[in-house]
Scaffold this active site. Structure first.
Site, mmCIF file in Angstrom:
data_model
loop_
_atom_site.group_PDB
_atom_site.id
_atom_site.type_symbol
_atom_site.label_atom_id
_atom_site.label_comp_id
_atom_site.label_asym_id
_atom_site.label_seq_id
_atom_site.Cartn_x
_atom_site.Cartn_y
_atom_site.Cartn_z
ATOM 1 N N TYR B 317 0.847 -1.200 0.000
ATOM 2 C CA TYR B 317 0.000 0.000 0.000
ATOM 3 C C TYR B 317 0.888 1.259 0.000
ATOM 4 O O TYR B 317 1.646 1.497 0.939
ATOM 5 C CB TYR B 317 -0.899 -0.009 1.228
ATOM 6 N N TYR B 368 -5.778 4.701 -7.497
ATOM 7 C CA TYR B 368 -5.936 4.740 -6.047
ATOM 8 C C TYR B 368 -7.368 4.364 -5.707
ATOM 9 O O TYR B 368 -8.261 5.198 -5.694
ATOM 10 C CB TYR B 368 -5.592 6.141 -5.526
#
Ligand code: ZN
Lengths: 142, 413
Positions: B317, B368
């Site tokens: 991430y 994203y």
């Protein structure tokens, strides 16, 4: 030198003192230009941010000690563009490690962004924004 | 105790008492991801988040070969504008028996799948769909200070009150403060951190799904852009995206008879270790690391029965480059404090390197979608269908957002 505020209102920290009651003494102290740090009455652990129970011994008895206001810059960052209508860029935000241990986010009142360094000794300088709001800022220690 | 855990953490000397506590180890290999789907990733969808969620879910079901009426569980994040009842009514999910949400934004990225796996493994539901839909580009921007100003008044934390009035009000700056300290403690240079964005852009250039497909960027291009919040530049930030992703979790047993090669959930874990705050985690003895990522990763390893050295490909991430870079240390892919050296020049994280990382372009260059595109890419890698395919990977590590209560999982083919 310090962060420049615009005429737009700053989201008011006292609100957090209402929602989270254990934070109230901290913000009441700031109004009187005192840095009040929560400490467990039973085991002596320093607790910051304040909380309703000591995670070390689970006591709910706490007191507030007045911090010396001295510390060093632990980290920092500089905004080249304003992220919010209340603040004028460029400005820096510093993370100050108080001699008593807790780390506080703040701004320097007398040091330019490019002159800020990790490890720089600092001391607290209170900044009265308006009748309702005083904030804790820092200046270079002599 | 708290200080001891952190000292062990920094020194990599944790023992059985310090490692994440054993969970009921009931999910290991019991469930699999059998279908993935995503909408087109754009800068302006012209659609609402509900609409995109339904498309991604339908595609995931089609990919798996599961009928929509056989989906009996829904699992998602909080903080968006999808409503489960409307999803049920739009897709005609007439057999729903389980629904739940996990909070803390990107920190939920693997927790959502973990919860689905736990529900499937225990028989509460059979086919659980996990989804995330965001109009981050054209709608609400999580990265902006004014958005946070409104959110903070109802935020489940007192901590923002101590930072916002100082002008400290965006995720990028919150990361800047721990990132600056990490760079200071381990002597990491601005040039070194630039390689993360450069390699991820290379991946995106080969991935037609990516927003930065066919948009090359050199290390020099990266260095020529001004810092937004020291030490982070524009190309260190995730790309604001409109889009949705979904994947479907079912039992390992049932997975064998479905359309795709199953990707098994070998281990997963959530974390909110001591002194956890929401993005402003500065009162731990050290902030030169991502303790919540370390904790979640090691919980996932422990459940899976594997170690960092066993992992073949990683989807980490990276809401900003440093989140991904520092996660290389937290997942044991390099020594603590050595991630700057590890990524220098880029070879170690390229497709044939020591640890191919974020092979779709990640959150910086693909999209994203709060980490859900990383899950889909992990599944593609283990199916052997990635646009940047690693050679015969067996295990893939996926992590979730740092700085908040977080999560991680190990997938296997
Ligand atoms: Zn105590």
């Amino acid at each position: 030198m310090t962060i420049q505020y615009t005429d737009k209102p700053i989201p008011h920290p006292a609100l957090w003192g209402i929602i989270y009651r254990s934070s109230t003494p901290f913000w009441e102290g700031i109004k009187e230009k005192k840095l009040l740090i929560q400490k467990c009455k039973d085991c002596g652990k320093i607790l910051h941010p304040p909380r309703p129970m000591c995670p070390g011994c689970h006591s709910t008895e706490c007191e507030h000690i007045e911090a010396s206001g001295k510390g060093t810059i632990y980290s920092y960052t500089t905004y080249s563009k304003s992220p919010h209508k209340s603040f004028k860029a460029p400005y820096s935000v510093v993370l100050v490690e108080l001699d008593e241990g807790p780390r506080l986010i703040s701004n320097m009142v007398d040091v330019k962004p490019e002159d800020i360094e990790i490890g720089m000794p600092v001391e607290v300088a209170f900044d009265k924004i308006d009748d309702d709001l005083t904030l804790y800022k820092f200046k270079k220690a002599g | 105790m708290a200080r001891k855990i952190l000292e062990e953490y920094m020194n990599r000397k944790y023992d059985a008492d310090i490692k994440p506590k054993p969970a009921l180890n009931m999910i290991k290999d019991k469930t699999a991801i059998v279908g993935i789907g995503e909408t087109k990733f754009t800068r302006g969808s012209g659609r609402d988040e509900m609409d995109m969620a339904c498309e991604a879910i339908k595609k995931a079901a089609d990919d798996a070969g599961i009928k929509l009426e056989d989906i009996d569980g829904l699992e998602t994040f909080t903080l968006d504008r999808t409503a489960m009842p409307f999803i049920v009514s739009t897709l005609g999910l007439k057999n729903l028996r389980f629904a739940s949400e996990v909070s803390f934004g990107g920190g939920a990225a693997c927790a959502v799948t973990l919860h689905a796996a736990a529900i499937v493994a225990t028989g509460v539901a059979k086919n659980v769909v996990c989804y995330r839909s965001l109009n981050e580009s054209s709608g609400h921007k999580f990265g902006r200070g004014d958005g946070y100003a409104k959110y903070m008044l109802t935020a489940p934390t007192p901590h923002y009150g101590y930072t916002f009035p100082m002008g400290f009000c965006t995720p990028l700056s919150w990361a800047g403060a721990w990132g600056r300290r990490w760079m200071h403690e381990f002597n990491v240079s601005y040039e070194q951190i630039g390689w993360w964005a450069v390699v991820l852009r290379e991946y995106a250039n080969k991935n037609p799904l990516a927003l930065f497909h066919n948009k090359p960027m050199t290390h020099e291009d990266y260095m020529n852009v001004q810092m937004i919040v020291e030490p982070l530049r524009l190309f260190d930030c995730c790309v604001d995206t409109d889009g949705a992703c979904a994947h479907i979790v079912t039992t390992a047993e049932r997975a064998k008879d479905l359309k795709q090669k199953p990707v098994y959930i070998l281990g997963a874990g959530q974390s909110a270790p001591i002194e956890q705050e929401i993005q402003t985690v500065y009162n731990r003895p050290t902030i030169a690391g991502l303790f919540e990522t370390w904790y979640a990763a090691h919980e996932a390893y422990r459940v899976a029965g594997v170690e960092g050295k066993d992992i073949d490909v990683a989807e980490l991430y990276d809401p900003y480059s440093l989140g991904g870079i520092m996660s290389l240390e937290e997942c044991d892919f390099c020594e603590r404090g050595d991630a700057g050296n590890f990524i220098e020049g880029g070879d170690n994280i390229r497709v044939d390197g020591k640890m191919p990382t974020n092979t779709s372009g990640g959150l910086l260059s693909e999209a994203y979608i709060h980490g859900f595109n990383l899950v889909n890419e992990g599944v593609r890698q283990l199916r052997g269908t990635s646009y940047n395919q690693v050679k015969d990977p067996e295990l893939c590590m996926v992590t979730a957002g740092p700085g908040v209560p977080s999560s991680a999982m190990v997938l296997r083919n």
